[in-house]
Structures are given as C-alpha cells and as structure tokens.
Write a protein that holds these residues in place. Structure first.
Motif: not given
Length: 294
Positions: A181-183, A210-216
């Motif tokens: 779950a990202s926000d 995270a912004a969009g999908f920008a996370h490892p």
C-alpha cells in the motif's frame, strides 16, 4: 487531547491555470504564513484549479485581494469555520458499507458486522479516505467480481492507498501474496499502518511513502497481477505508462476516483498504454474501471 477543533478561517479561490495556482499557493505560504495551503484540480472536469488557505485567525483580506490580483485568480472567499467535534461528526455521517463479501465499518458499528463477511475496521479518528466513499465501494465490488472469476495474482499494489482499505481487503483474501500500500502523503502512510494493525494485518502488507511507482519495493514486487488506484483522473492518466510497466501481462488494474464524464478519457489513456477495458461500473457520480493488461 480534545477532538474538538477551535474556530478557524478558510480562504478559497479558483484559477484556470495549474502553474498560476501552484504559484499562488507558494505565495500564500511565504507571505501570510497560514496553517496550511491546498492546491487541487477541481473534480468536475472543468479544468479549473482551487487554492485554499487555512488560518487560526481571521486573515488580512487586503493581502488576499492583492495576491488574487497578482495571479489572475478570482477574489478569495473567506469563511469562518466554527468549533467542530470532527470524530463525532464522522461517526454520525458514516454508515457501514457492504460490497460483496466485504464490510467496511467504524468501531462504533462493531455490533453490526454480519457473520461470514470480511470485516474492515476504519476508525473515525483516522478518516483519511474512510472507505465509505462511492469510489472505494466501486473498487471493492470490482475486486469481488475478479475474485469470482478466479483471480490469483502473484503480487498486489494499492497506489494512492489512503487508509489502505483496498490493500487490506486483498490481504484478508490472500494470506501469502505480497501486498504493498503506497501513498504520496506521509500522514496517509501512518494511518494505513495503524489501520493494518487494528485489522491484525500488520505483517501481511507493506505500507510505503511513494509518488506513483517510484519506490524500490514496488520495483521489487513487480509485475503485479492486480493494481488498485483510487485517486483522480489527472494522476491516473499520468500514471498509465508506469501502470503498464508494473502490471503483469494478463493482470488487472482497478481504477476509480473518476467522475462519470471522465471515464472515456481514462479508458483511452489506458488503451494507448496497453490495457483493454474489462468492466465498468458507475455508482452515483463516480465510475470504477477494471482494465486488463494486454
């Protein structure tokens, strides 16, 4: 700490240009030191932008008028907000939501949970997208339909998760599937973690900022067999290429936060990115799309 907020003031205006709206937001922060500033694209498809500032004391209306003129904005509308017990207000307004096998409720409705349902507890004090909005209900119903089709993804992502209702629904269904779950908002991520804990899901889903999908972590678990994104039309359209890059071939994206007249534009953007429209549902003013990656 009291849940009753003291009286405050809001100042709202509308602009036609995103760059000017963002500039006005920065100018408000720099010159008037409000408690908070928000810059939002209006959800009615008009292309207009709303800028709002929030003050503990009545703002200087001359200064507001000068800023509005400098950025070609409409005159600010200033309103006093009376003291409000927000938790009590939310509890009065929010009723449990049923969507297929899912039942979203607050602790004040714990005695109303039906037997045999998947219960998702969202505390009124954590109402950062409570799950009672028609867009979330639409997503849960779309999820229910995919479950009936036999969906069994290898991994799941909830982008712009808010309270993580959708991620938690997936975690309740699949015990051994990695779920993220990202926000973009740090507070939302903290709320998502708290909600996961009260639903006994703390070890079953990962909550990240995270912004969009920008996370490892998102890169590591891709491609996803199911992606939820209950945000707004503009960000959804912008995310279409990245959504395609992170969705498995034959995988699904459930999208909402889309006003009914905006649905065709979102479908077109995702068609160009490699998705086919699988199902479409409207609840009130809002549309939920289920798309399949070609």
């Amino acid at each position: 700490m009291s849940d009753i907020t003291p009286a405050s003031w809001t100042a709202l205006t509308i602009l036609t240009d995103r760059q000017a709206a963002e500039g006005l937001g920065r100018a408000l922060e720099e010159t008037m030191e409000p408690d908070g500033v928000g810059v939002f694209e209006m959800e009615d498809g008009s292309g207009l932008w709303e800028v709002g500032a929030y003050f503990a004391e009545a703002p200087d209306q001359t200064a507001l008028a000068l800023l509005a003129a400098a950025f070609d904005a409409r005159p600010f509308v200033v309103s006093e907000v009376p003291p409000t017990d927000w938790v009590a207000h939310v509890r009065r307004e929010l009723q449990p939501v049923e969507a297929g096998r899912f039942f979203v409720y607050g602790s004040h409705d714990a005695d109303r949970v039906p037997a045999g349902r998947i219960a998702l507890l969202i505390e009124a004090a954590m109402a950062f997208g409570t799950g009672h909005h028609g867009t979330t209900q639409g997503c849960l119903l779309a999820f229910e339909e995919l479950l009936a089709d036999g969906l069994a993804p290898v991994s799941v992502a909830d982008i712009g998760a808010g309270t993580a209702v959708l991620a938690m629904a997936a975690a309740k269904v699949w015990r051994d599937v990695p779920i993220i779950a990202s926000d973009i908002d740090e507070v939302a991520v903290d709320v998502a973690r708290a909600n996961a804990a009260v639903n006994d899901l703390a070890g079953r889903l990962t909550c990240i900022e995270a912004a969009g999908f920008a996370h490892p972590d998102l890169a590591a678990d891709a491609p996803f067999g199911l992606i939820f994104a209950n945000i707004l039309k503009g960000p959804l359209v912008d995310l279409a290429p990245e959504m395609a890059n992170h969705c498995a071939a034959g995988g699904y994206a459930i999208l909402s936060g889309i006003l009914n007249p905006q649905a065709d534009d979102v479908v077109a953007a995702y068609d160009a990115a490699g998705f086919d429209l699988f199902r479409q549902r409207s609840l009130g003013d809002w549309t939920t799309l289920t798309l399949r990656r070609r």
